[in-house]
Design a protein around this motif. Structure first.
Motif, mmCIF file in Angstrom:
data_model
loop_
_atom_site.group_PDB
_atom_site.id
_atom_site.type_symbol
_atom_site.label_atom_id
_atom_site.label_comp_id
_atom_site.label_asym_id
_atom_site.label_seq_id
_atom_site.Cartn_x
_atom_site.Cartn_y
_atom_site.Cartn_z
ATOM 1 N N ILE A 1 5.500 22.800 -3.664
ATOM 2 C CA ILE A 1 5.341 23.190 -2.110
ATOM 3 C C ILE A 1 4.194 22.778 -1.736
ATOM 4 N N LEU A 2 3.830 22.093 -0.790
ATOM 5 C CA LEU A 2 2.457 21.825 -0.170
ATOM 6 C C LEU A 2 2.403 22.769 1.216
ATOM 7 N N LEU A 3 1.321 23.565 1.354
ATOM 8 C CA LEU A 3 1.033 24.433 2.359
ATOM 9 C C LEU A 3 0.120 23.980 3.338
ATOM 10 N N PHE A 4 0.381 23.975 4.540
ATOM 11 C CA PHE A 4 -0.585 23.754 5.727
ATOM 12 C C PHE A 4 -0.637 25.084 6.761
ATOM 13 N N GLN A 5 -2.086 25.361 6.971
ATOM 14 C CA GLN A 5 -2.182 26.625 7.946
ATOM 15 C C GLN A 5 -2.735 26.036 9.248
ATOM 16 N N SER A 6 -2.056 26.322 10.096
ATOM 17 C CA SER A 6 -2.161 26.169 11.551
ATOM 18 C C SER A 6 -3.499 27.038 12.345
ATOM 19 N N SER A 7 -3.884 27.892 11.757
ATOM 20 C CA SER A 7 -4.925 29.077 12.260
ATOM 21 C C SER A 7 -4.343 29.436 13.645
ATOM 22 N N ASP A 8 -2.941 29.443 13.669
ATOM 23 C CA ASP A 8 -2.439 29.879 14.866
ATOM 24 C C ASP A 8 -2.952 29.169 15.970
ATOM 25 N N THR A 9 -3.112 27.971 15.706
ATOM 26 C CA THR A 9 -3.632 27.107 16.874
ATOM 27 C C THR A 9 -2.653 25.812 16.941
ATOM 28 N N GLY A 10 -2.093 25.777 18.455
ATOM 29 C CA GLY A 10 -1.167 24.509 18.583
ATOM 30 C C GLY A 10 -1.727 23.064 18.091
ATOM 31 N N GLU A 11 -2.882 22.886 18.568
ATOM 32 C CA GLU A 11 -3.354 21.495 18.059
ATOM 33 C C GLU A 11 -3.553 21.546 16.556
ATOM 34 N N TYR A 12 -3.863 22.365 15.765
ATOM 35 C CA TYR A 12 -3.847 22.114 14.333
ATOM 36 C C TYR A 12 -2.417 22.198 13.683
ATOM 37 N N GLU A 13 -1.369 22.821 14.554
ATOM 38 C CA GLU A 13 -0.166 22.831 13.992
ATOM 39 C C GLU A 13 0.407 21.078 14.383
ATOM 40 N N VAL A 14 0.119 20.624 15.463
ATOM 41 C CA VAL A 14 0.467 19.252 15.416
ATOM 42 C C VAL A 14 -0.136 18.332 14.315
ATOM 43 N N GLU A 15 -1.214 18.699 13.897
ATOM 44 C CA GLU A 15 -1.855 17.882 12.704
ATOM 45 C C GLU A 15 -1.058 18.223 11.579
ATOM 46 N N GLY A 16 -0.664 19.443 11.406
ATOM 47 C CA GLY A 16 0.160 20.063 10.306
ATOM 48 C C GLY A 16 1.326 19.154 10.275
ATOM 49 N N VAL A 17 2.035 19.014 11.197
ATOM 50 C CA VAL A 17 3.337 18.526 11.076
ATOM 51 C C VAL A 17 3.335 16.952 10.949
ATOM 52 N N GLU A 18 2.212 16.316 11.542
ATOM 53 C CA GLU A 18 1.860 14.830 11.159
ATOM 54 C C GLU A 18 1.607 14.746 9.853
ATOM 55 N N THR A 19 0.543 15.663 9.462
ATOM 56 C CA THR A 19 0.063 15.450 7.831
ATOM 57 C C THR A 19 1.400 15.495 6.907
ATOM 58 N N LEU A 20 2.242 16.460 7.215
ATOM 59 C CA LEU A 20 3.356 16.642 6.106
ATOM 60 C C LEU A 20 4.422 15.666 6.198
ATOM 61 N N LEU A 21 4.568 15.282 7.595
ATOM 62 C CA LEU A 21 5.522 13.738 7.573
ATOM 63 C C LEU A 21 4.831 12.815 7.072
ATOM 64 N N GLN A 22 3.661 12.585 6.984
ATOM 65 C CA GLN A 22 2.819 11.485 6.360
ATOM 66 C C GLN A 22 3.043 11.276 4.986
ATOM 67 N N THR A 23 3.169 12.687 4.155
ATOM 68 C CA THR A 23 3.122 12.575 2.866
ATOM 69 C C THR A 23 4.608 12.660 2.652
ATOM 70 N N SER A 24 5.445 12.459 3.396
ATOM 71 C CA SER A 24 7.283 12.263 3.001
ATOM 72 C C SER A 24 7.697 13.340 2.411
ATOM 73 N N VAL A 25 7.317 14.722 3.154
ATOM 74 C CA VAL A 25 7.977 15.845 2.618
ATOM 75 C C VAL A 25 9.551 15.605 2.474
ATOM 76 N N ASP A 26 10.227 16.393 1.759
ATOM 77 C CA ASP A 26 11.653 16.415 2.255
ATOM 78 C C ASP A 26 12.342 17.308 3.178
ATOM 79 N N GLY A 27 11.367 18.250 3.616
ATOM 80 C CA GLY A 27 11.800 19.079 4.514
ATOM 81 C C GLY A 27 10.705 19.873 4.813
ATOM 82 N N ILE A 28 10.597 20.617 6.005
ATOM 83 C CA ILE A 28 9.747 21.282 6.452
ATOM 84 C C ILE A 28 10.154 22.817 7.001
ATOM 85 N N ILE A 29 9.362 23.739 6.430
ATOM 86 C CA ILE A 29 9.813 25.268 6.613
ATOM 87 C C ILE A 29 8.389 25.927 7.269
#
Lengths: 349, 349
Positions: A94-122
C-alpha cells in the motif's frame, strides 16, 4: 547457483508451492506454526521474493494507492489499517497519499499514484474538490477505482459507505431511551451529503418518538473542537431546557463537552452527550464519550475486496471475448453503524 | 495548438517564468494575490503541468517516499505533515508507507518505494527490524536516505532527532520545581536508545537536585495504555510515599492516569503526572496531561531540508569532478524538546 524459488522451498518441506506462497504472504488460512516453519526454510535457502521481476512478467506492480484527506483523522487511519491488513495477506503493498482535504493536492495525488503505476486506487474524496476530472482520468486509463465514505455517484465506481442516516437515528434514539427529551443537534456543512444524512436521521428519530423538532435546538457548525465549543454556547444561550446534545462528529462533541465542563454543567446528569465517528480520544475524555462507530477496519476490507473484484473483471476483459463492454451498475456496500455507549449519555447509569 | 508552457503564462502576465513556476508550486515567497492571478491565467490558457514528461527529462520523479511505523501514532502523523508542507512548496509529492513497526513489512516498504522510483526516502526505523540490509540497499543504489527519530548510526545517514535525554531531564525537573519529591518513572524497552536516554535524563535530574534515586520508583513498561495501568498499580503497591510519575510516553501516562482516577487518587494534588510525546489526546483527558513536545512538524521540515541537500550533493557528484568520493560525516540535527505544562503536574496551580 540458481535463484531459490518457492518450489525449492516446497520440495524441501514436502508441501505444496501454493502453501509456501500463502505462508510467505501471511495468508490467514495458514497456521502460525506452519508460517514460522516455511519462513525459516525460506531464510535458510536464501529465498528472496523478486517483486520487480514478477511485476514485469505480469504487467502488475502489486501496489495499491490509497488517497485520503488525512491519516490524522482516526477514522481514515482505521480504514487504511483495514486495507493494509487484508492487502498484505494477498501480496499487495500500500502507498498512501494525503490530500489535506484540498482539491489541488488531490489532483497531485492521483497523478503521483498513476505515475507510480499502481494497480488500483482506493479513495475518499476531499471536501473542496471542485471537479472530478482527475478521477475520470483514472477510469479512462482503466485503473480500477474504488471509493469509500466520501463518494460521488457521478463517478459510477464501486464503493463502501456507512449508513449515516441510520447511525444518527440510532444516536438520537439512544438519548431518547435514556430519558432525554430536549435533544439538540450540532450539525456540519450541509453540502456534504453525509452530514445532511445525519441531520435527517436526528429529525426522523425525534418524529418517530413523538418529540417536536425545534429549530432552536439545531446549530450548524464546522466540524472542529472550536466550533463545538461555540455551538454549545449558542445552544445553551437559546434553550434553557436543553438536556442532551447529539454532535455530528467527535471533535465537535469534544468542544461541546469542554464548554459544558468549564461552565460546571454535569454530564450525563444535567446534559447528555453523544458524538459520531469514535475518534481515538473518545474513550479517554471525562466523561468518556458515547459515539457511533463506522467500522473503519471493515470498510477497508470491503474496499479491498471490491478492488480484487475489479481486477478480476479487468483481467477477464483483457482475455477478451468480443462482446462489447457494457458498463454495469457498480456495487455499493453499505455498512451498519455501531452504537458505542459510554459515560456521557447514560443518565440512569 | 502547441501545449501551453509556463513561458506563455509569464508572457501573458508580463512576469518571469520563475515567478510563474514558483506560484504554481505554491512557493512561500510568492504572495497569495499573485498566486491567484497566475493560477487563473494558467487555467485560462489551459495549462497543465506534465510531470511525467518533466520526470523523463530530468531523471527525477519529484516523489519522496516516507517510511514510518504508523501514522496513527500522533508524533509520526505530525512529522509527515511537516514534510508534506515544505515538500509541496518545493514541488515534491509524498508517498507514505507504514511498516506497522514490523521488520518484514519495512523490507517490503523499502522495495515498494524503490520500485516506484522515488527520488529519496525519509524513514523512521521499525522497533523489531532484525537487519539493516534493506537500508544499505537504498544507499547502494545512491538513493538519498534520511532518518528521523528512530535512527541507526551504522547507516551513516543524515538524521534529525529530538534530545530525549534533555526532554526527560526537563520533565523530571519540572516535577521537582512543583514540589514533588518522590518521583517515579515508568520506562520503556531499554534496547531502544531513546527510552534508555529518557531513563538517564530522569536519573540525572534527580541527582542534580540532590534527590535520591530509588530503584523501587522505576518500573519497566511496554509503551501502552495497558502497561501504564499495570505499572501504576505496581508502583503504588511498592511506594506509599510516591507523589509523582514521569511516564516514558503519553499512552503509558494515560494508562497510569486511568488507574489513579479509578482508585480515587487526586491529580495533581496527591500525585503529579507528566508524559512524553504530546499525543493528540493529551490535552483532552482529565486532568489534561503535561508532556514533552518533540516538535514533529519542525522535525519533518529539517528532514526534508536534509533530503534537498543530499539531492544537491548527488547532482554535483554526477556532474562529476574526477575527485574520488569520500564519505563525509553525515549531518545530524538534534532538536530541542519543549515542556508543555497542563493540569496534571501543576501542584500549586
Amino acid at each position: 547457483m540458481a535463484r531459490t524459488t518457492i518450489h525449492d522451498i516446497a520440495r524441501e518441506l514436502n508441501t505444496s508451492s501454493s502453501t509456501v506462497s500463502k505462508a510467505l504472504n501471511d495468508h490467514p488460512s495458514i497456521s502460525a506454526a506452519t508460517k514460522e516453519l516455511i519462513k525459516a526454510a525460506a531464510q535458510n535457502l536464501n529465498y528472496r521474493q523478486n517483486r520487480l521481476a514478477s511485476s514485469l512478467r505480469s504487467g502488475r506492480t502489486n501496489i495499491i494507492g490509497i488517497l485520503i484527506p488525512s491519516s490524522e483523522i482516526g477514522f481514515f487511519g482505521g480504514v487504511v489499517h483495514g486495507i493494509e491488513k487484508i492487502a498484505r495477506s494477498n501480496g499487495y503493498n500500500i502507498l498512501l497519499f494525503q490530500s489535506s482535504d484540498t482539491g489541488e493536492y488531490e489532483v497531485e495525488g492521483v497523478e503521483t499514484l498513476l505515475q507510480t503505476s499502481v494497480d488500483g486506487i482506493i479513495a475518499s474524496i476531499a471536501k473542496d474538490t471542485p471537479t472530478l476530472d482527475h478521477f475520470f482520468d483514472v477510469k479512462k486509463r482503466k485503473v480500477p477505482l474504488i471509493l469509500f465514505d466520501r463518494v460521488k455517484d457521478e463517478l459510477n465506481s464501486p464503493s463502501v459507505v456507512v449508513d449515516d442516516y441510520k447511525g444518527a437515528f440510532m444516536a438520537t434514539e439512544h438519548l431518547i431511551q435514556q430519558g432525554y427529551t430536549n435533544i439538540a443537534h450540532i450539525s456540519g456543512p450541509q453540502h456534504i451529503k453525509i452530514f445532511n444524512d445525519r441531520l435527517c436521521g436526528y429529525v426522523d428519530a425525534l418524529k418517530m418518538n413523538n418529540l417536536p423538532v425545534n429549530d432552536d435546538l439545531i446549530q450548524y457548525g464546522r466540524n472542529s473542537i472550536e466550533s463545538g465549543r461555540f455551538s454549545a454556547e449558542r445552544l445553551l444561550g437559546r434553550n434553557k431546557d436543553m438536556d442532551a446534545i447529539f454532535a455530528v462528529e467527535d471533535f465537535t462533541a469534544l468542544g461541546a463537552l469542554q464548554y459544558l465542563k468549564q461552565n460546571g454543567i454535569k454530564m450525563p446528569e444535567k446534559i447528555g452527550m453523544i458524538g459520531f465517528g469514535n475518534e481515538s480520544f473518545s474513550p479517554y475524555v471525562t466523561p468518556s464519550l458515547s459515539t457511533i462507530d463506522q467500522q473503519p477496519a471493515r470498510m477497508g476490507e470491503e474496499a479491498f475486496n471490491l478492488f480484487l473484484e475489479a481486477m478480476a473483471k479487468k483481467t477477464a476483459g483483457n482475455n477478451g471475448s468480443a462482446v462489447e463492454e457494457v458498463e454495469e451498475e457498480p456495487k455499493k456496500i453499505v455498512l451498519e453503524p455501531v452504537l458505542i455507549v459510554r459515560e456521557s449519555s447514560v443518565k440512569n447509569g
